[in-house]
Design an enzyme around this catalytic site. Structure first.
Site, PDB file in Angstrom:
ATOM      1  N   ALA A 122       0.821  -1.210   0.000  1.00  0.00           N
ATOM      2  CA  ALA A 122       0.000   0.000   0.000  1.00  0.00           C
ATOM      3  C   ALA A 122       0.855   1.260   0.000  1.00  0.00           C
ATOM      4  CB  ALA A 122      -0.938  -0.004   1.203  1.00  0.00           C
ATOM      5  N   SER A 125       4.982   1.398   3.766  1.00  0.00           N
ATOM      6  CA  SER A 125       6.249   0.981   4.328  1.00  0.00           C
ATOM      7  C   SER A 125       6.188  -0.221   5.262  1.00  0.00           C
ATOM      8  CB  SER A 125       6.802   2.182   5.091  1.00  0.00           C
ATOM      9  OG  SER A 125       8.119   2.254   4.908  1.00  0.00           O
ATOM     10  N   ASP A 171      12.146   5.457   4.899  1.00  0.00           N
ATOM     11  CA  ASP A 171      11.191   4.590   5.586  1.00  0.00           C
ATOM     12  C   ASP A 171      11.782   3.997   6.867  1.00  0.00           C
ATOM     13  OD1 ASP A 171       9.871   5.206   3.296  1.00  0.00           O
ATOM     14  OD2 ASP A 171      10.015   3.212   2.398  1.00  0.00           O
ATOM     15  N   TYR A 195      11.140   1.558  -9.707  1.00  0.00           N
ATOM     16  CA  TYR A 195      11.748   2.409  -8.676  1.00  0.00           C
ATOM     17  C   TYR A 195      13.264   2.441  -8.907  1.00  0.00           C
ATOM     18  CZ  TYR A 195      13.042   4.107  -4.060  1.00  0.00           C
ATOM     19  OH  TYR A 195      13.570   4.835  -3.030  1.00  0.00           O
TER      20      TYR A 195
HETATM   21  C1  GLA Z   1       9.964   4.195  -1.125  1.00  0.00           C
HETATM   22  C2  GLA Z   1      11.413   4.122  -0.648  1.00  0.00           C
HETATM   23  C3  GLA Z   1      11.822   5.439   0.039  1.00  0.00           C
HETATM   24  C4  GLA Z   1      11.491   6.652  -0.844  1.00  0.00           C
HETATM   25  C5  GLA Z   1      10.052   6.572  -1.351  1.00  0.00           C
HETATM   26  C6  GLA Z   1       9.750   7.653  -2.367  1.00  0.00           C
HETATM   27  O1  GLA Z   1       9.103   4.270  -0.018  1.00  0.00           O
HETATM   28  O2  GLA Z   1      11.601   3.054   0.258  1.00  0.00           O
HETATM   29  O3  GLA Z   1      13.200   5.394   0.346  1.00  0.00           O
HETATM   30  O4  GLA Z   1      12.399   6.765  -1.917  1.00  0.00           O
HETATM   31  O5  GLA Z   1       9.768   5.325  -1.961  1.00  0.00           O
HETATM   32  O6  GLA Z   1       9.840   8.911  -1.782  1.00  0.00           O
END
Ligand code: GLA
Length: 378
Positions: A122, A125, A171, A195
């Site tokens: 979702a 984290s 996170d 990503y």
């Molecule tokens: C994920 C990654 C973070 C960050 C976000 C985007 O949650 O784990 O480190 O890069 O994406 O802001």
């Protein structure tokens, strides 16, 4: 029944002994997306949804992990830990154990019962919460010193090297350092699918700007003026990626100021700009997120709305006046369903506390009071 008690009972039923319970929270990010791995700024807050771990030491050097979410038991030998993950939930806890050992922590064998309440996938984290709760519990049970910043960095390293996701530090850091009622502005000191592709694009842009932007180490070191001046060195895509990161860094600083001065209207505008930059320049949003942001933004009591987290699906964050939350939940859900034929889940969250040991009354457990723990610089 209190969640910690429930977990203890389940642990007892499975492993036949008592245990200590730890929890580490998930997060939302108010603003500052895809900036952390560019040494930029973020503004996350820990939320009340957590990953819970009950743990008790063993006499041998085995780790026995049970995941309630996956209904699976995994065993590993601390002297023969794997060096790479193999695409399963256990990569996260085993990667943390391996990384902690490699960093010189001599862990103890232990039984762990893991129960996550953060919805998976979702964008809240859940993986960082799993890493941090297990890492904290393993250190605690072995009576090892816990430096929260170092724990966050080792959990990130594990995700980068063991799991293979090139995530930034946001996170893990907020899961280790979050404070109830607070967002945390984190300045990144370390550089750390799609990503990974975005992170590679940012690295490529830095390579192309090297030599013309003095002292460049990360996109953090580039100004918007420099970006315009050297635009011809970048492809259109790389230019757009950089423009997002640079403008987002400016927005985070402005949002912090606006929170400090209580200019709530300004925050809404910054969140809206952040969302459209993520949608058009960074291209990590999707139809559902865009629809939810559009619907949320027109509801009463909403100060701001945007996608939160890595994107490509996941959640939006909506800042809603407490008085209008119930109505927001009802109308937002109904309008979203009528546009998409899908029912959204709406979680009501407040900024919560970082990783901790929990006792049966929900306070700090005796074990954690005696733990040697430092918070490091935040
Ligand atoms: C994920 C990654 C973070 C960050 C976000 C985007 O949650 O784990 O480190 O890069 O994406 O802001």
């Amino acid at each position: 029944m209190n969640r910690a008690l429930e977990l203890l009972a389940k642990f007892q039923a499975r492993f036949g002994t008592s245990a200590v319970v730890y929890r580490a929270p998930g997060r939302v990010n108010l603003i500052g997306e895809h900036t952390d791995y560019n040494d930029g700024f973020v503004l996350p807050a820990a939320i009340g949804l957590s990953c819970w771990v009950a743990i008790a030491p063993r006499k041998d050097r085995k780790l026995v992990l049970f995941s309630e979410n996956f209904a699976e038991l995994i065993e590993a030998d601390l002297d023969k830990l794997p060096l790479r993950g193999c695409d399963r939930w256990a990569d996260y806890p085993l990667g943390v154990a391996t990384t902690l050992e490699q960093a010189g922590n001599c862990l103890r064998g232990a039984n762990l019962y893991i129960s996550g309440e953060i919805p998976l996938g979702a964008g809240l984290s859940s993986s960082a919460a799993l890493e941090v709760s297990v890492g904290y519990a393993l250190l605690h049970v072995a009576h090892l010193a816990i430096d929260r910043t170092n724990l966050a960095l080792l959990c990130q390293l594990s995700e980068n090297q063991f799991v293979g996701a090139r995530c930034g530090i946001m996170d893990q850091f907020i899961s280790c350092h979050g404070r109830a009622g607070h967002a945390l502005m984190v300045k990144h000191e370390l550089g750390a699918s799609e990503y990974n592709e975005r992170s590679a694009e940012c690295e490529e842009a830095v390579r192309r700007l090297d030599g013309v932007v003095p002292g460049i180490r990360a996109l953090r070191d580039v100004t918007l003026e420099q970006l315009e001046e050297h635009r011809h060195r970048l492809t259109d895509t790389l230019y757009k990626r950089c423009r997002h990161v640079l403008t987002e860094n400016v927005r985070v600083r402005e949002a912090v100021q606006a929170f400090e001065t209580g200019e709530i209207g300004k925050i809404g505008k910054l969140m809206a700009d952040s969302h459209s930059s993520l949608q058009t320049d960074y291209e990590v949003s999707c139809r559902e997120l865009n629809i939810m942001v559009k619907i949320s933004s027109r509801q009463r009591g909403v100060y701001g709305a945007r996608m939160t987290g890595g994107g490509f699906g996941g959640c939006t964050i909506n800042l809603v006046d407490a008085a209008d939350v119930m109505e927001f939940q009802r109308r937002g859900a109904a309008e979203y369903e009528s546009e998409t034929d899908r029912q959204p889940e709406i979680y009501i969250c407040a900024a919560s506390q970082s990783v901790e040991a929990v006792d049966l009354d929900g306070g700090l457990a005796a074990g954690s009071k005696s733990g040697r723990e430092t918070r490091g610089n935040t």
